[in-house]
Design a protein around this motif. Structure first.
Motif, PDB file in Angstrom:
ATOM      1  N   THR A   1       0.832  -1.204   0.000  1.00  0.00           N
ATOM      2  CA  THR A   1       0.000   0.000   0.000  1.00  0.00           C
ATOM      3  C   THR A   1       0.866   1.253   0.000  1.00  0.00           C
ATOM      4  O   THR A   1       0.615   2.212  -0.742  1.00  0.00           O
TER       5      THR A   1
ATOM      6  N   GLN B   1      -0.826  -2.609  -7.968  1.00  0.00           N
ATOM      7  CA  GLN B   1      -1.576  -2.543  -9.211  1.00  0.00           C
ATOM      8  C   GLN B   1      -0.635  -2.892 -10.364  1.00  0.00           C
ATOM      9  O   GLN B   1       0.553  -2.571 -10.332  1.00  0.00           O
ATOM     10  N   ALA B   2      -1.168  -3.563 -11.375  1.00  0.00           N
ATOM     11  CA  ALA B   2      -0.328  -4.095 -12.452  1.00  0.00           C
ATOM     12  C   ALA B   2       0.538  -3.025 -13.100  1.00  0.00           C
ATOM     13  O   ALA B   2       1.713  -3.258 -13.424  1.00  0.00           O
ATOM     14  N   ASN B   3      -0.011  -1.834 -13.275  1.00  0.00           N
ATOM     15  CA  ASN B   3       0.748  -0.779 -13.959  1.00  0.00           C
ATOM     16  C   ASN B   3       1.809  -0.136 -13.073  1.00  0.00           C
ATOM     17  O   ASN B   3       2.572   0.705 -13.539  1.00  0.00           O
TER      18      ASN B   3
ATOM     19  N   GLN C   1       2.540   1.646  -3.418  1.00  0.00           N
ATOM     20  CA  GLN C   1       1.600   2.150  -4.417  1.00  0.00           C
ATOM     21  C   GLN C   1       1.462   3.669  -4.307  1.00  0.00           C
ATOM     22  O   GLN C   1       1.488   4.393  -5.312  1.00  0.00           O
TER      23      GLN C   1
ATOM     24  N   ARG D   1       3.926  -2.161 -11.125  1.00  0.00           N
ATOM     25  CA  ARG D   1       4.951  -3.158 -10.802  1.00  0.00           C
ATOM     26  C   ARG D   1       6.286  -2.866 -11.464  1.00  0.00           C
ATOM     27  O   ARG D   1       7.341  -3.226 -10.929  1.00  0.00           O
TER      28      ARG D   1
ATOM     29  N   GLU E   1       2.748   6.432  -7.112  1.00  0.00           N
ATOM     30  CA  GLU E   1       1.818   7.437  -7.653  1.00  0.00           C
ATOM     31  C   GLU E   1       2.343   8.854  -7.465  1.00  0.00           C
ATOM     32  O   GLU E   1       1.988   9.760  -8.234  1.00  0.00           O
TER      33      GLU E   1
END
Length: 348
Positions: free
Chosen positions: A204, A236-238, A207, A240, A211
């Protein structure tokens, strides 16, 4: 003066022992300080300017092997050491300086070592609550230092040296030259999940940082690789591609350099946490059942987060996947809020 130190066996303890070497060098500027320790310690010892040379200790942790220790000590007689400091508290750790005929042999009493040590100190744990204080106290005559308050202040904290050239070379070798600034996570811990912040909390936080424009590097040994993959998988996949799992892919030497290249580090209570502190990098240190009251990160740039007090068993977690509830309760938002001002200060 020629000094022999029998060094500790753990990464964190080895880092804290540098405070003794720095203190000895301040007290005796012309001293040559040799440290005998396991071979894995060499990448750390070679970055400590106070250490003249690292002497390999070929015997594994817990091995008595009196005959081999006699041979090691006998071989060291040619060095004509004036003083030895024995940092581990075990009986066997005091054998080599004794066999080397070092005239003065200093250490805490530990496992009844009368005779092996001739400058023996009896530890009052309450008088020296921090491990680093216990190491530094050995540098002074025992009649001078009776408690931590008697130690000259401030203590000389560990400091590792890494050059910009090394950083540039190593980040290129690991393809970490992305324009995104890098934050390191150290999600492993020697005693397993009970000392680890949960992987889903790390994910978390990662991520959120991705961002915000950062990339994440995960550090640790090969046994920490799976924990790193849990973190990456939870992203989230984008996101990684902005998180690289280096656990088990770097030698200790490379990990030290890459940590030095990071904007900040988020770490469990671990050896890498103490390395980060010695590199003077912004650091969030996450504690659960283990306590920072004895071995805190020694840095003004470190922020410790712990929600409980006192000592708790650290070998077994009390929640799913072996995590300790006190670490589960540390929320990613709390860590982010502590990390944000450290990042801002480092970018000024």
């Amino acid at each position: 003066m020629k000094i022999l130190v029998i060094g500790p066996s753990w990464v964190g303890d080895m880092m804290m022992s540098q405070s003794l070497y720095r203190t000895l060098k301040a007290e005796y500027p012309s001293a040559e300080i040799d440290v005998m320790a396991a071979a894995w310690c060499r990448p750390l010892l070679t970055r400590m300017p106070e250490v003249h040379q690292a002497l390999p200790m070929p015997l594994g942790h817990g091995t008595l092997a009196i005959g081999e220790r006699w041979r090691l000590g006998h071989a060291l007689r040619a060095n004509q050491y004036d003083h030895a400091y024995v940092l581990p508290n075990s009986f066997k750790s005091a054998l080599v300086p004794f066999f080397a005929n070092v005239p003065q042999r200093t250490g805490w009493r530990g496992e009844i070592r009368y005779g092996l040590l001739n400058d023996i100190r009896v530890l009052d744990k309450a008088a020296f609550p921090l491990m680093v204080q216990r190491y530094v106290a050995l540098a002074y005559d025992k009649g001078r230092i009776h408690c931590a308050d008697d130690l000259p202040q401030p203590l000389l904290w560990p400091q590792l040296q890494v050059s910009e050239e090394e950083i540039a070379k190593t980040t290129t070798a690991f393809n970490l030259t992305d324009h995104r600034p890098m934050i390191g996570f150290c999600p492993g811990a020697e005693f397993g999940p009970a000392k680890r912040w949960p992987h889903y909390h790390y994910a978390t936080l990662a991520q959120r940082l991705i961002e915000q424009g950062y990339q994440i590097a995960l550090f640790g040994s090969a046994k920490d690789y799976a924990a790193g993959e849990q973190i990456r998988t939870a992203l989230q996949a984008n996101a990684r591609d902005c998180c690289i799992n280096l656990a088990g892919k770097t030698q200790l030497e490379q990990a030290v350099i890459l940590i030095a290249s990071c904007q900040a580090i988020v770490s469990n209570d671990s050896g890498l946490m103490h390395i980060t502190a010695a590199l003077n990098k912004p650091l969030i240190a996450l504690y659960g059942p283990s306590s920072p009251d004895f071995t805190p990160p020694l840095s003004d740039k470190a922020k410790v987060i712990r929600l409980i007090s006192g000592y708790h068993k650290v070998r077994k977690g009390d929640a799913d996947q072996g995590y300790h509830q006190s670490l589960i309760d540390i929320q990613p938002q709390q860590v982010l809020e502590a990390l944000t001002p450290l990042l801002a200060a480092s970018e000024e």
